[in-house]
Each structure stands twice: as C-alpha cells, then as structure tokens.
Design an enzyme around this catalytic site. Structure first.
Site, PDB file in Angstrom:
ATOM      1  N   ARG A 160      34.922  50.397  28.599  1.00  0.00           N
ATOM      2  CA  ARG A 160      34.088  49.509  29.416  1.00  0.00           C
ATOM      3  C   ARG A 160      33.341  48.263  28.366  1.00  0.00           C
ATOM      4  O   ARG A 160      33.175  47.290  28.981  1.00  0.00           O
ATOM      5  CB  ARG A 160      33.017  50.202  30.093  1.00  0.00           C
ATOM      6  CG  ARG A 160      31.754  49.198  30.772  1.00  0.00           C
ATOM      7  CD  ARG A 160      30.901  49.995  31.564  1.00  0.00           C
ATOM      8  NE  ARG A 160      30.321  51.247  31.298  1.00  0.00           N
ATOM      9  CZ  ARG A 160      29.238  51.222  30.285  1.00  0.00           C
ATOM     10  NH1 ARG A 160      28.475  50.014  30.277  1.00  0.00           N
ATOM     11  NH2 ARG A 160      28.526  52.453  30.044  1.00  0.00           N
ATOM     12  N   TYR A 190      36.783  27.274  47.849  1.00  0.00           N
ATOM     13  CA  TYR A 190      37.473  28.549  47.787  1.00  0.00           C
ATOM     14  C   TYR A 190      36.523  29.606  48.936  1.00  0.00           C
ATOM     15  O   TYR A 190      35.255  29.629  48.429  1.00  0.00           O
ATOM     16  CB  TYR A 190      37.786  29.389  46.598  1.00  0.00           C
ATOM     17  CG  TYR A 190      38.174  30.868  46.894  1.00  0.00           C
ATOM     18  CD1 TYR A 190      39.329  31.119  47.740  1.00  0.00           C
ATOM     19  CD2 TYR A 190      37.594  31.795  46.086  1.00  0.00           C
ATOM     20  CE1 TYR A 190      39.647  32.415  47.837  1.00  0.00           C
ATOM     21  CE2 TYR A 190      37.960  33.209  46.062  1.00  0.00           C
ATOM     22  CZ  TYR A 190      39.233  33.360  47.180  1.00  0.00           C
ATOM     23  OH  TYR A 190      39.547  34.761  47.153  1.00  0.00           O
ATOM     24  N   ASP A 230      36.456  25.826  38.204  1.00  0.00           N
ATOM     25  CA  ASP A 230      37.385  26.907  38.575  1.00  0.00           C
ATOM     26  C   ASP A 230      38.737  26.258  38.118  1.00  0.00           C
ATOM     27  O   ASP A 230      39.289  25.435  39.149  1.00  0.00           O
ATOM     28  CB  ASP A 230      37.285  27.070  40.119  1.00  0.00           C
ATOM     29  CG  ASP A 230      38.128  28.128  40.695  1.00  0.00           C
ATOM     30  OD1 ASP A 230      39.242  28.635  39.842  1.00  0.00           O
ATOM     31  OD2 ASP A 230      38.163  28.769  41.991  1.00  0.00           O
TER      32      ASP A 230
END
Length: 397
Positions: free
Chosen positions: A57, A110, A183
């Site tokens: 993690r 988006y 993005d």
C-alpha cells in the site's frame, strides 16, 4: 538527471533501477509485505516516502518502476500510479481543495470528472465556474475569483474534442497563484506534455493509451515532487493502490506506447478526412482537420499527430446512431478508448442515455453523435466496416 532518450527508449529502460534481479523483464512482486532485514529498516521505511520494499500500500518495485517511466515521459519530477484514473483525480481534489473553494473547469468534460465535481459541490460546498468556450482566454480570465484554488482542463476534451491553450491557462494560473491541472488521457505524453507548457499537474486514466490493451484499470498523476508526495500521503491513507500485476501490465503497455499512439493517430487522421466526404455525416470533430476550431492550438501543442479519437455526427439522428453501431464487425461497441482495437460508442443511447437533456446540450452530445476511438487495425478494414455502418443507418429517421 533525465536521460536524453526518445519516448520508446525511455519507456523500456527508465525504471530499470527498481529491478533488483537479473531478469531482463522485471518480475511481478506479487506480495503485500516485504521482509525487514533488521529493526532499523522498519523505522526508516515507515518514515520514508513510497518505499518500494516495505508494504505494497506504501510502495512496490513494480509501482516504482512504472512511476519512474511515467515521470520521465511526462517531463515531471515525480509520478504516482493509482487503481484508476478517477482515483488519481479524486486524490488531486482532496489534496488541493477544501470546503468552500472555487474551481474553474470546462463545461464539456468527462462525465466521471463532472460527477466528482458535483459531489464536491453537494458535500463540500465547492463553487464551480464552467467555461463554455475553452478557446476564449477572456472567459477563463473572467472565471477567476479570489477563492479560486484549481483550474482543471481537458485537451482535447471528452467527448467533443474541444481544445484549450495550455500555455495560456498555465500563465493565468501563475498570475493568480492558482494550481493548474490537465487531464492528459486523450493525447498521452506522446502527443502532449502539459508540464512543458507550464501546467502544474498532468493526470490521466492510464487504462487508456498508456496501458493500451484494454486489460488493466489504472490512473496516474505527475508533476512537482511536493505535489505528488502530497497526493501519495493521501493515497497511503485511502488505499487506492495499483496492485503489482496491474503495474506490471501498465509498464508492459508503455513499452509500445509511442508505436501504438502514432499508428492510431495516423489512422484517425485518414479516417477523419474520409468521413468528411460521407453523405450521411453532418459533421466531423478531429483536431487534425483544418476545419476544427481548435486546429491552430492543437498544431502548436500536439506533437507528431492529433490523437486517435474522432467524433462524428450522423445527420439522421438517434436511430441511425444505434443501427450504425449494431452493424459493425471489426470496430467494437464499447465505452472506453485507447486500446489497440477500435471502439465506438453512441453516447445518446449508451453512456449518456440517462443524462438530462440540458447537460447533454452543454456537453455537445447530440442524438447522432458517435465517439470513435481509432485503433491500430489496417485502414481498409476499418473503412469497409464503417461503410457497413452507413448502409445499416441509411433510411433511419
């Protein structure tokens, strides 16, 4: 120091320092935890940023390797991979926005990003100004408020392929002390490196062109060391960890990124020009066409092509769009993009069927709009398949 390598050499070799073995291809470190050789290591790793051999993690050699590659490709100081593109986007929001802040974003965006923004509006009192004409720098400037903390851009945008001048938006952010985020899913760093134009953070759904084979879901953010580390600290707590197998698949996909992206871009350019001449087509949106409103901006900030996404509208509307997609054999109906296979979707009857009419109008989604992710197949086969679609759609009203 970054090596003066091209993108393919970078993708193959940039992260090899994280391979502790003699295997040419880094093994998959499919483990949740690593052995500590002495107690002191546990203390050192627990206090370090993204140690590659402590607890997955926190970090893993497969993650570290692909992050090194992505940072080099984006021209960034550091990169962080996540379990999805939306996980990367959410980390950015959580790291750099707080309750009551103001965000500026394009109106055609988006759907997943819009849903994230709407959630922040409802739960965190986020204020949002939506920019309608992304080519109008005056509209971006007018959207800025004293409490603006983030400017979010997509270029080309999803789904209508609108362009934004990255350098101009970055300059606006610097002028007002506002962090800018791009993005970069559609162009990938092969066509556009937002950081080269002054953007602070480049984010992407690595599921798409970066991985490129429709077999992994992943996300990435890249930028300055301090910004990426801030996101890593959140990721360590939340746990949107990219698992070792997915990281390995992402790196394998990156090794052919430049080849795939340039091939799909060449295909898209040819098909966009061919679609202009088809009688059933009302319009074609592709940044590589001189008729596209953002073509001049695209030519300035996109390198070696204009991407693999083409949007075109059938004049006959909704039923024609449905019939068109149903008739295809080579091109696959699917809502994603960026794989080696061509994908097509009809938003009005698929991804945006339940979307409110006023939202669809703002996003530029008409009844006959088709979003076409052009793959790397042979052009004659794609053209023959599109012709089947036009035959099926003929006469639909």
């Amino acid at each position: 120091m970054p090596k003066p390598w091209g993108p393919t050499t970078t993708a193959i070799h940039a992260g090899r320092r994280f391979n502790p073995t003699r295997a040419v291809t880094t093994p998959i470190f499919q483990t949740s935890v690593f052995q500590l050789l002495e107690n002191r290591e546990g203390a050192e790793f627990a206090a370090s940023v993204e140690p590659p051999a402590f607890y997955t993690r926190w970090g893993n050699p497969n993650q570290s390797e692909v992050e090194a590659v992505l940072a080099e490709l984006e021209g960034a100081e550091r990169a962080l991979v996540t379990a999805s593109g939306m996980a990367a986007f959410a980390l950015v929001f959580e790291a750099f926005l707080k309750t009551g802040d103001h965000l500026v974003a394009p109106s055609a965006i988006y759907l997943g990003t819009e849903q994230l923004i709407r959630r922040w509006e409802a739960e965190r009192d986020l204020k949002v100004t939506w920019v309608q004409n992304t080519l109008d720098q005056g509209e971006w400037e007018a959207a800025i408020r004293p409490e603006t903390r983030l400017i979010w851009v997509e270029t080309p945008s999803n789904p209508t392929l609108a362009l934004t001048d990255l350098a101009a938006v970055a300059a606006l952010g610097r002028k007002h002390g506002i962090r800018t985020v791009a993005d970069n899913t559609f162009p990938s760093p092969i066509h556009t490196k937002p950081l080269d134009f002054g953007i602070d953070l480049s984010v992407a759904s690595a599921t798409k062109y970066l991985a490129g084979h429709s077999d992994v879901v992943a996300g990435v953010l890249a930028g300055r060391e301090a910004d990426v580390v801030a996101c890593w600290h959140l990721s360590k707590i939340w746990g949107p960890t990219l698992d070792p197998m997915a990281a390995w698949l992402l790196h394998r996909g990156l090794k052919t990124l430049a080849l795939r992206v340039r091939r799909s871009s060449d295909n898209a350019q040819a098909l966009a020009q061919w679609l202009l001449w088809q009688p059933h087509v009302a319009r074609v949106d592709y940044p590589g066409l001189p008729t596209h409103p953002g073509h001049v901006v695209a030519a300035r900030q996109m390198d070696k092509g204009f991407g693999g996404m083409v949007c075109f509208e059938l004049a006959a509307g909704l039923l024609a769009g449905q019939r068109f997609c149903e008739a295809l054999e080579v091109i696959t109906r699917g809502v994603s993009l960026g794989g080696v296979e061509s994908l097509i979707q009809h938003p009005a009857s698929m991804s945006h069927l339940k979307t409110a009419p006023e939202v669809k109008a703002r996003l530029g989604i008409t009844d006959g709009l088709l979003r076409f992710s052009v793959g790397i197949e042979d052009q004659p086969d794609l053209i023959a398949d599109l012709e089947k679609g036009f035959q099926a759609a003929a006469g639909a009203r």
